[in-house]
Write a protein that holds these residues in place. Structure first.
Motif, PDB file in Angstrom:
ATOM      1  N   UNK A  30       0.880  -1.161   0.000  1.00 45.32           N
ATOM      2  CA  UNK A  30       0.000   0.000   0.000  1.00 45.32           C
ATOM      3  C   UNK A  30       0.920   1.213   0.000  1.00 45.32           C
ATOM      4  N   UNK A  31       1.363   1.612  -1.181  1.00 45.47           N
ATOM      5  CA  UNK A  31       2.409   2.615  -1.300  1.00 45.47           C
ATOM      6  C   UNK A  31       2.000   3.985  -0.770  1.00 45.47           C
ATOM      7  N   UNK A  32       0.731   4.311  -0.848  1.00 43.64           N
ATOM      8  CA  UNK A  32       0.280   5.629  -0.446  1.00 43.64           C
ATOM      9  C   UNK A  32       0.571   5.965   1.003  1.00 43.64           C
ATOM     10  N   UNK A  33       0.652   4.969   1.879  1.00 40.30           N
ATOM     11  CA  UNK A  33       0.870   5.210   3.296  1.00 40.30           C
ATOM     12  C   UNK A  33       2.281   5.709   3.602  1.00 40.30           C
ATOM     13  N   UNK A  34       3.199   5.615   2.641  1.00 42.83           N
ATOM     14  CA  UNK A  34       4.558   6.100   2.878  1.00 42.83           C
ATOM     15  C   UNK A  34       4.629   7.625   2.861  1.00 42.83           C
ATOM     16  N   UNK A  35       3.633   8.248   2.263  1.00 41.10           N
ATOM     17  CA  UNK A  35       3.663   9.695   2.124  1.00 41.10           C
ATOM     18  C   UNK A  35       4.211  10.113   0.771  1.00 41.10           C
ATOM     19  N   UNK A  90      -2.012  -0.176  -6.386  1.00 42.91           N
ATOM     20  CA  UNK A  90      -1.486   0.493  -7.581  1.00 42.91           C
ATOM     21  C   UNK A  90      -0.211  -0.158  -8.102  1.00 42.91           C
ATOM     22  N   UNK A  91       0.592  -0.755  -7.227  1.00 35.70           N
ATOM     23  CA  UNK A  91       1.818  -1.398  -7.700  1.00 35.70           C
ATOM     24  C   UNK A  91       1.478  -2.624  -8.549  1.00 35.70           C
ATOM     25  N   UNK A  92       0.478  -3.373  -8.131  1.00 34.58           N
ATOM     26  CA  UNK A  92       0.031  -4.533  -8.904  1.00 34.58           C
ATOM     27  C   UNK A  92      -0.553  -4.101 -10.246  1.00 34.58           C
ATOM     28  N   UNK A  93      -1.336  -3.040 -10.239  1.00 31.04           N
ATOM     29  CA  UNK A  93      -1.908  -2.527 -11.486  1.00 31.04           C
ATOM     30  C   UNK A  93      -0.803  -2.044 -12.426  1.00 31.04           C
TER      31      UNK A  93
END
Length: 256
Positions: A30-35, A90-93
């Motif tokens: 869940x890349x978005x949580x990194x900021x 999103x990384x999988x997509x």
């Protein structure tokens, strides 16, 4: 623009959690949580930066794989590896979009990736997602590592462990369905290792607690989030041994 982390931070975090040259890695993310990543202006740019960083660490001999699960046969939907969507982030997509020919043909639990061993994974058993010669079976043989980005130490891999240990609370269930291959729709089937009762659902919180207590997984901070990794062979051995005394340790309700 203010940012929360850099490419160098990604590289350092990957190294710190034990990723090395030649590794095959599977990513729950869940890349978005990194900021905010320094210099990044789009979702594709974010994904590209992570894949580039990972490839820098694992090198040409490594492989990076993402889940592209669709559960198509479970939902009575036609599976088309080129257009069937995934809800795995999103990384999988991004991986599906960039490497459409590298998605496996499992209609429920497909994966997509790039690297040295991807051709081997594309030849996996697509009829039993957690059985012999499945992706997970091959991934374990290759001593793969699972990387969890803003997730705990729980993983789909636990169902392979349950299958290998022939747990009493799950059973094989075949789903008939249709897959589009080269423009033609063909009938096929896929076997899922399922459970019926809510009490038998996986308890990822307990899995995570045990992994961290016994140093199965290693976690570090990255940006506003966390990233961790573990060896599937170590994970497999630990839980297989533990299940001899606690056969429902992976379940929501351990004591029934």
């Amino acid at each position: 623009m203010k940012y929360d982390y850099t490419i160098q931070d990604i590289l350092s975090a990957l190294t710190e959690i034990g990723i090395v040259e030649g590794d095959d890695i599977f990513i729950h993310s869940n890349l978005g949580f990194f900021g905010v990543l320094e210099g990044c202006r789009s979702a594709d740019g974010l994904c590209e930066s992570f894949i580039a960083a990972i490839k820098t660490v694992i090198g040409e001999q490594g492989t990076v794989i993402t889940p592209t699960f669709s559960y198509s046969y479970c939902h009575n939907e036609v599976f088309d590896p080129y257009i069937t969507r995934t809800n795995c982030g999103i990384l999988s997509e991004y991986m599906m979009k960039m490497y459409p020919d590298n998605r496996t043909m499992d209609p429920n639990f497909s994966v997509c990736g790039i690297g040295q061993n991807m051709e081997e994974y594309k030849l996996c058993n697509i009829h039993e997602a957690f059985g012999k010669d499945s992706f997970w079976d091959k991934f374990k043989e290759n001593n793969g590592k699972i990387v969890c980005m803003n997730f705990d130490s729980g993983s789909t891999f636990i169902h392979y462990i349950e299958k290998e240990n022939d747990v009493s609370y799950r059973y094989n269930k075949a789903f008939n369905g249709q897959t589009r291959v080269n423009g033609e729709i063909k009938k096929d089937y896929a076997v899922h290792f399922v459970y019926d009762r809510d009490d038998d659902a996986p308890c990822m919180e307990r899995v995570d607690k045990l992994c961290k207590e016994y140093n199965i997984s290693h976690q570090v901070n990255l940006g506003k989030g966390t990233i961790l990794a573990f060896s599937v062979q170590k994970y497999y051995s630990f839980f297989s041994e533990l299940m001899k005394e606690r056969p429902r340790v992976l379940c929501k309700e351990e004591m029934l």
